[in-house]
Write an enzyme that holds these catalytic residues in place. Structure first.
Site, PDB file in Angstrom:
ATOM      1  CD  GLU A   1      -2.886  -1.111   0.013  1.00 44.74           C
ATOM      2  OE1 GLU A   1      -2.962  -0.091  -0.679  1.00 44.74           O
ATOM      3  OE2 GLU A   1      -3.534  -2.156  -0.235  1.00 44.74           O
TER       4      GLU A   1
ATOM      5  CE1 TYR B   1      -6.895   2.533  -0.716  1.00 48.53           C
ATOM      6  CE2 TYR B   1      -4.540   2.663  -0.230  1.00 48.53           C
ATOM      7  CZ  TYR B   1      -5.608   2.002  -0.791  1.00 48.53           C
ATOM      8  OH  TYR B   1      -5.410   0.808  -1.418  1.00 48.53           O
TER       9      TYR B   1
ATOM     10  CG  ASP C   1      -8.536   3.886  -4.593  1.00 47.65           C
ATOM     11  OD1 ASP C   1      -9.780   3.806  -4.674  1.00 47.65           O
ATOM     12  OD2 ASP C   1      -7.769   3.238  -5.320  1.00 47.65           O
TER      13      ASP C   1
END
Length: 357
Positions: free
Chosen positions: A39, A122, A140
DNA sequence: AAATCGGGGAC
DNA sequence: GTCCCAGATTT
């Protein structure tokens, strides 16, 4: 309303099971460390671009503790070329926090996750849902686009109101018992079907109830309010060679490329030739009366960044005596590969190497 | 709330 | 050239 929301969630989960062909190494991953690493690397970064970096990092640092033990320079060198270098710095700080405070075990609580450096709303939702199956909806670029189109919402996605509106909606749509599968579905769906340009509406499983499609708003949604200004900058790099050494320094200001290295750099408001630079105050400070030989002057090269266009030129000089004391350090040419440089510099070095053969 | 932080791919 | 990518942080 409630009906179209149920339709949305059910259809997306179904699409994910039946038609989602997007494969990525971190998909279905259970190790929160690997999920987190992916991520961080993927923030504002395309999957194809981030993938080789993910592989490299997993190989070098299979655990958070291993990453925490790594020297900063080594980690930056691995990150070199990926951009947004604050991510690298924050990633290392987070790994060290995990190693010490959490004894190497990734925290499984949303607030603890989000408190780690480099983790915002996020990434916290992504790690919490994919790693711990907690009911947090990701928000996102894909989610903004899919929601704004399906519900025909024209609130700018880069506004405070938009972030709240889309965030609340995303959370309401999330089936709490399937957070991981659902989050994965929306993002893949946005990337594969509901793309920014030329979305595949004819094959879209949501098209029957898509409000943007009904109102012909597909090409205007999502709405963004801010438009960016691009500045031009002129960088004059000096590769000053003294015996087998070169002057470099680490960038520390608030400017781009923080924590990366550079050669002697003089920025000018306009494009400059060597004769202009000889008269430059910074140049005179650096060189004093030190004589130098011009080895090579590169053609101007351009690099396009999000907020600026950088025009670079490289002057390779040789000196027979050291420069007066300055901020730069002399390092052996052979050790240059231990330092991380911005793309504009690595591209030059790459070309230079080719010229030698 | 607005500005910044990289690099690359698609058009 | 423009847009935007599995955004976060600082000002």
């Amino acid at each position: 309303m409630a009906d179209s929301r149920l339709f949305f969630t059910e259809r997306l989960l179904e699409w994910n099971q039946l038609s989602n062909t997007r494969t990525m190494p971190w998909k279905g991953e259970k190790d929160p460390y690997r999920i987190w690493l992916s991520e961080i690397i993927l923030q504002q970064t395309r999957v194809e671009q981030g993938l080789p970096y993910y592989q490299k990092f997993i190989e070098h640092y299979p655990t958070a503790t291993k990453l925490a033990q790594a020297p900063e320079e080594e980690v930056f060198r691995l990150w070199q070329g990926l951009g947004y270098y604050a991510r690298c710095k924050n990633m290392l700080a987070a790994a060290r926090e995990i190693a010490t405070t959490y004894k190497g075990k990734f925290p499984g609580n949303y607030d603890q996750i989000k408190a780690l450096k480099g983790i915002g709303a996020y990434t916290a939702a992504a790690v919490a849902s994919f790693g711990f199956h907690l009911p947090y909806a990701v928000l996102d670029g894909n989610v903004y686009r899919v929601l704004s189109r399906y519900f025909a919402i024209d609130t700018p996605i880069d506004s405070t109101a938009g972030k709240k509106q889309f965030g609340d909606l995303a959370q309401e749509l999330l089936p709490a018992d399937q957070s991981a599968a659902y989050n994965q579905s929306v993002m893949d769906f946005g990337a594969v079907v509901c793309k920014p340009q030329q979305p595949n509406c004819t094959a879209c499983p949501l098209n029957r109830k898509c409000q943007a499609r009904q109102q012909q708003l597909i090409d205007v949604l999502p709405v963004k309010s801010k438009k960016l200004q691009i500045k031009k900058r002129y960088f004059n790099h000096f590769l000053v060679e003294f015996k087998d050494n070169i002057y470099i320094r680490k960038r520390t200001g608030k400017d781009i490329w923080q924590n990366l290295h550079e050669f002697i750099l003089i920025e000018t408001p306009e494009a400059a030739e060597l004769d202009d630079l000889r008269k430059n105050e910074a140049f005179r400070q650096l060189f004093g009366k030190t004589p130098f030989t011009v080895i090579n002057v590169s053609a101007p090269q351009k690099q396009q960044l999000t907020h600026q266009t950088i025009h670079s030129r490289f002057f390779t000089l040789e000196v027979k005596q050291a420069l007066p004391p300055n901020d730069y350090q002399l390092v052996s040419r052979k050790t240059l590969d231990k330092y991380a440089f911005p793309k504009t510099i690595t591209a030059f070095l790459q070309n230079k190497k080719l010229q030698l053969f």
